[in-house]
Scaffold this motif. Structure first.
Motif, PDB file in Angstrom:
ATOM      1  N   THR A 135      -5.847  11.803  -2.560  1.00 54.15           N
ATOM      2  CA  THR A 135      -5.161  11.532  -1.300  1.00 54.15           C
ATOM      3  C   THR A 135      -4.728  10.081  -1.228  1.00 54.15           C
ATOM      4  OG1 THR A 135      -7.087  10.849  -0.021  1.00 54.15           O
ATOM      5  CG2 THR A 135      -6.691  13.218  -0.204  1.00 54.15           C
ATOM      6  N   ARG A 136      -3.665   9.898  -0.469  1.00 48.27           N
ATOM      7  CA  ARG A 136      -3.153   8.544  -0.246  1.00 48.27           C
ATOM      8  C   ARG A 136      -4.224   7.704   0.484  1.00 48.27           C
ATOM      9  NH1 ARG A 136       2.341   7.074   0.019  1.00 48.27           N
ATOM     10  NH2 ARG A 136       2.906   9.270   0.023  1.00 48.27           N
ATOM     11  N   HIS A 137      -4.962   8.345   1.374  1.00 50.12           N
ATOM     12  CA  HIS A 137      -5.983   7.650   2.156  1.00 50.12           C
ATOM     13  C   HIS A 137      -7.119   7.157   1.251  1.00 50.12           C
ATOM     14  CE1 HIS A 137      -9.675   7.533   4.694  1.00 50.12           C
ATOM     15  NE2 HIS A 137      -8.848   6.952   5.555  1.00 50.12           N
ATOM     16  N   ASP A 138      -7.639   8.032   0.392  1.00 53.16           N
ATOM     17  CA  ASP A 138      -8.731   7.637  -0.505  1.00 53.16           C
ATOM     18  C   ASP A 138      -8.287   6.546  -1.460  1.00 53.16           C
ATOM     19  OD1 ASP A 138     -10.460   9.332   0.695  1.00 53.16           O
ATOM     20  OD2 ASP A 138     -10.255  10.929  -0.790  1.00 53.16           O
ATOM     21  N   LEU A 139      -7.037   6.687  -1.935  1.00 50.89           N
ATOM     22  CA  LEU A 139      -6.504   5.682  -2.859  1.00 50.89           C
ATOM     23  C   LEU A 139      -6.445   4.311  -2.185  1.00 50.89           C
ATOM     24  CD1 LEU A 139      -5.438   5.692  -5.779  1.00 50.89           C
ATOM     25  CD2 LEU A 139      -3.135   5.897  -4.844  1.00 50.89           C
ATOM     26  N   LEU A 140      -6.045   4.333  -0.928  1.00 50.04           N
ATOM     27  CA  LEU A 140      -5.926   3.082  -0.190  1.00 50.04           C
ATOM     28  C   LEU A 140      -7.301   2.473   0.090  1.00 50.04           C
ATOM     29  CD1 LEU A 140      -3.971   1.166   1.371  1.00 50.04           C
ATOM     30  CD2 LEU A 140      -4.391   2.586   3.379  1.00 50.04           C
ATOM     31  N   MET A 141      -8.236   3.307   0.579  1.00 51.39           N
ATOM     32  CA  MET A 141      -9.537   2.798   1.002  1.00 51.39           C
ATOM     33  C   MET A 141     -10.432   2.443  -0.177  1.00 51.39           C
ATOM     34  SD  MET A 141      -9.153   2.788   4.213  1.00 51.39           S
ATOM     35  CE  MET A 141     -10.810   2.362   4.718  1.00 51.39           C
ATOM     36  N   ARG A 142     -10.386   3.240  -1.222  1.00 53.38           N
ATOM     37  CA  ARG A 142     -11.336   3.035  -2.321  1.00 53.38           C
ATOM     38  C   ARG A 142     -10.781   2.147  -3.417  1.00 53.38           C
ATOM     39  NH1 ARG A 142     -13.597   8.816  -4.028  1.00 53.38           N
ATOM     40  NH2 ARG A 142     -14.794   7.464  -5.463  1.00 53.38           N
ATOM     41  N   SER A 182       0.836  -1.200   0.000  1.00 51.57           N
ATOM     42  CA  SER A 182       0.000   0.000   0.000  1.00 51.57           C
ATOM     43  C   SER A 182       0.869   1.249   0.000  1.00 51.57           C
ATOM     44  CB  SER A 182      -0.908   0.000   1.230  1.00 51.57           C
ATOM     45  OG  SER A 182      -0.133   0.045   2.393  1.00 51.57           O
ATOM     46  N   PRO A 183       0.397   2.311  -0.651  1.00 50.26           N
ATOM     47  CA  PRO A 183       1.206   3.540  -0.748  1.00 50.26           C
ATOM     48  C   PRO A 183       1.131   4.414   0.496  1.00 50.26           C
ATOM     49  CG  PRO A 183      -0.855   3.835  -1.904  1.00 50.26           C
ATOM     50  CD  PRO A 183      -0.866   2.426  -1.392  1.00 50.26           C
ATOM     51  N   LEU A 184       1.433   3.856   1.675  1.00 50.16           N
ATOM     52  CA  LEU A 184       1.460   4.655   2.904  1.00 50.16           C
ATOM     53  C   LEU A 184       2.749   5.458   2.977  1.00 50.16           C
ATOM     54  CD1 LEU A 184       0.126   2.053   5.477  1.00 50.16           C
ATOM     55  CD2 LEU A 184      -1.090   4.064   4.607  1.00 50.16           C
ATOM     56  N   PRO A 185       2.712   6.646   3.569  1.00 44.35           N
ATOM     57  CA  PRO A 185       3.935   7.453   3.677  1.00 44.35           C
ATOM     58  C   PRO A 185       4.939   6.811   4.619  1.00 44.35           C
ATOM     59  CG  PRO A 185       2.165   8.452   4.946  1.00 44.35           C
ATOM     60  CD  PRO A 185       1.561   7.314   4.185  1.00 44.35           C
ATOM     61  N   ALA A 186       6.217   6.801   4.192  1.00 43.65           N
ATOM     62  CA  ALA A 186       7.261   6.242   5.046  1.00 43.65           C
ATOM     63  C   ALA A 186       7.531   7.154   6.237  1.00 43.65           C
ATOM     64  CB  ALA A 186       8.538   6.043   4.236  1.00 43.65           C
ATOM     65  N   ARG A 187       7.480   8.446   6.027  1.00 51.06           N
ATOM     66  CA  ARG A 187       7.722   9.407   7.112  1.00 51.06           C
ATOM     67  C   ARG A 187       7.332  10.781   6.630  1.00 51.06           C
ATOM     68  NH1 ARG A 187      12.162  12.313   5.792  1.00 51.06           N
ATOM     69  NH2 ARG A 187      13.476  11.466   4.167  1.00 51.06           N
ATOM     70  N   HIS A 188       7.231  11.690   7.595  1.00 50.39           N
ATOM     71  CA  HIS A 188       6.988  13.083   7.235  1.00 50.39           C
ATOM     72  C   HIS A 188       8.293  13.848   7.308  1.00 50.39           C
ATOM     73  CE1 HIS A 188       2.656  13.227   6.793  1.00 50.39           C
ATOM     74  NE2 HIS A 188       2.590  12.338   7.778  1.00 50.39           N
TER      75      HIS A 188
END
Length: 446
Positions: A68-75, A4-10
């Protein structure tokens, strides 16, 4: 399923004190409406975009939305057949068409307010940055704005601390200056207070000196007469008797009593001078904020001694009505300054020859109460409410700074106490100082 394309860090930017979003701008290559959802997912997985929660969708320089990374992941990635359903579609089909877009010259504080009002919780997106004409310039990371606000808040806090320390230093200097001004007004009287005992101490010493010389001669003659041996001749005995007779003419043994009286008087004068100098030393102490357990009656007596010449000059009868008071935790040099100010003000308010200043003390309601009451001309009703205002004075120009009572109030308040005044033309003026027993007001947190 792919990773999944989660951010590695900020990103953790260096402290930023710029007034706007210029230094928070991230140069992010935008997506176009022609990019597919799958291409957007691949862009999120690129290391250079690891800190971003969203990517902009831009056409002809204008921001159309953000994915968004979140929408991409969830949808898409977590949805059954999500990639098959959305992977080849345009990113515009799942983008947020109303993202947060901020001009680059937006102040950091304003940006924080807008983001706080617009961004969803939990934080799942960042914001786009545009220039004055709305052209896309880059992305901003929400956490960077929060970090910048935290840095600014810390800097503001340090500025306030510096300002507070400077203010405290200025107040201390002001209190010390007012104290020196009070001493300056009393210096002539203080010189007289020291000069009077100094004068009779000097006179006594001048009187005692020849008496001691004569006494020494008399003692010497007596010793010589007592040491005459049996074999001494008559001439030697007659010489000793003659010397004793001459010494007795200059000094009679009864004069030893006079010397004792003169020495006792001299010692009294020296003690007076030592007390006055000690009181002045306590009054002028630089470390006046140092607290101690203090006998307030001793502090009152010290203030009366320093102002003694003024009180005698105005023929003021001081009446002390001391009650039972325990030791009070306070800064004695500061309380001494308050009491001296009240006493000298009271003396200066008396313009007749039957002046009385009554000083009463008592413990009441958790406070040590000190009342200074004079029978002077009183304070006009329209003046009384203003007597604690800084720089307010009714004295002629050059005879008062107008800070005395204001500083007294500051000192008493700093001790957790209170000071108040009542006055009338018939009854004179009465100041009451209340200092908390135990160093803090009753009922306050320990």
């Amino acid at each position: 399923m792919n990773a999944s394309p989660l951010p590695a860090r900020h990103s953790v930017p260096t402290p930023d004190l710029s007034p706007d979003l210029t230094q928070l701008q991230q140069p992010v290559e935008p997506l176009t409406p022609r990019c597919t959802v799958q291409q957007a997912g691949e862009r999120f997985r690129e290391p250079r975009h690891a800190a971003l929660l969203s990517l902009p969708v831009v056409e002809r320089g204008k921001v159309l939305g953000c994915i968004t990374r979140h929408d991409l992941l969830m949808r898409v990635y977590m949805h059954p057949y999500g990639r098959e359903l959305h992977g080849r579609r345009s990113v515009a089909t799942i983008m947020n068409a109303d993202p947060v877009i901020l001009p680059v010259n937006t102040p950091i504080e304003a940006a924080g307010k807008i983001i706080g009002a617009r961004i969803r919780r939990p934080i799942t997106e960042d914001f786009a940055i545009v220039d004055a004409d709305g052209t896309y310039r880059g992305m901003g990371i929400v956490l960077d704005v929060l970090h910048a606000l935290e840095t600014r808040l810390g800097e503001h806090s340090r500025e306030l601390e510096r300002a507070c320390r400077h203010l405290q230093s200025s107040q201390n200097q002001l209190i010390q200056s007012e104290k020196l001004a009070t001493l300056g007004q009393l210096v002539a009287g203080l010189a007289h207070e020291i000069n009077t005992p100094l004068g009779y101490v000097q006179n006594n010493v001048e009187m005692i000196r020849p008496l001691l010389q004569a006494a020494a001669e008399w003692v010497g003659a007596a010793q010589a007469l007592m040491q005459i041996g049996e074999d001494a001749g008559l001439a030697v005995a007659e010489a000793c008797v003659e010397r004793m007779a001459e010494a007795s003419q200059a000094f009679e043994p009864t004069l030893f009593r006079d010397i004792d009286v003169l020495l006792e008087d001299t010692l009294h004068g020296v003690t007076q001078m030592a007390d006055l100098v000690g009181n002045l030393k306590d009054f002028s102490r630089i470390d006046q904020r140092r607290s101690d357990d203090v006998d307030l009656h001793g502090v009152i007596d010290a203030a009366l001694r320093i102002g003694g010449h003024l009180l005698r000059k105005r023929q003021v009868d001081v009446r002390r009505h001391y009650g039972e008071l325990p030791l009070v935790r306070c800064a004695p040099a500061q309380i001494n300054q308050v009491l001296l100010n009240l006493i000298t003000n009271a003396a200066q308010a008396i313009d007749h020859d039957k002046g009385v200043i009554a000083i009463r003390t008592q413990a009441l309601g958790g406070y040590a109460m000190i009342a200074v009451h004079d029978n002077g001309r009183g304070i006009a009703p329209d003046v009384l409410p203003r007597i604690f205002e800084p720089f307010f004075t009714t004295k002629p120009t050059g005879q008062g700074t107008g800070l005395g009572l204001s500083i007294c109030q500051q000192i008493i308040h700093a001790h957790g106490g209170r000071i108040a005044a009542t006055s009338s033309a018939q009854a004179g003026t009465r100041f009451v100082v209340a200092l908390p027993l135990g160093g803090r007001p009753p009922g306050s947190p320990a």
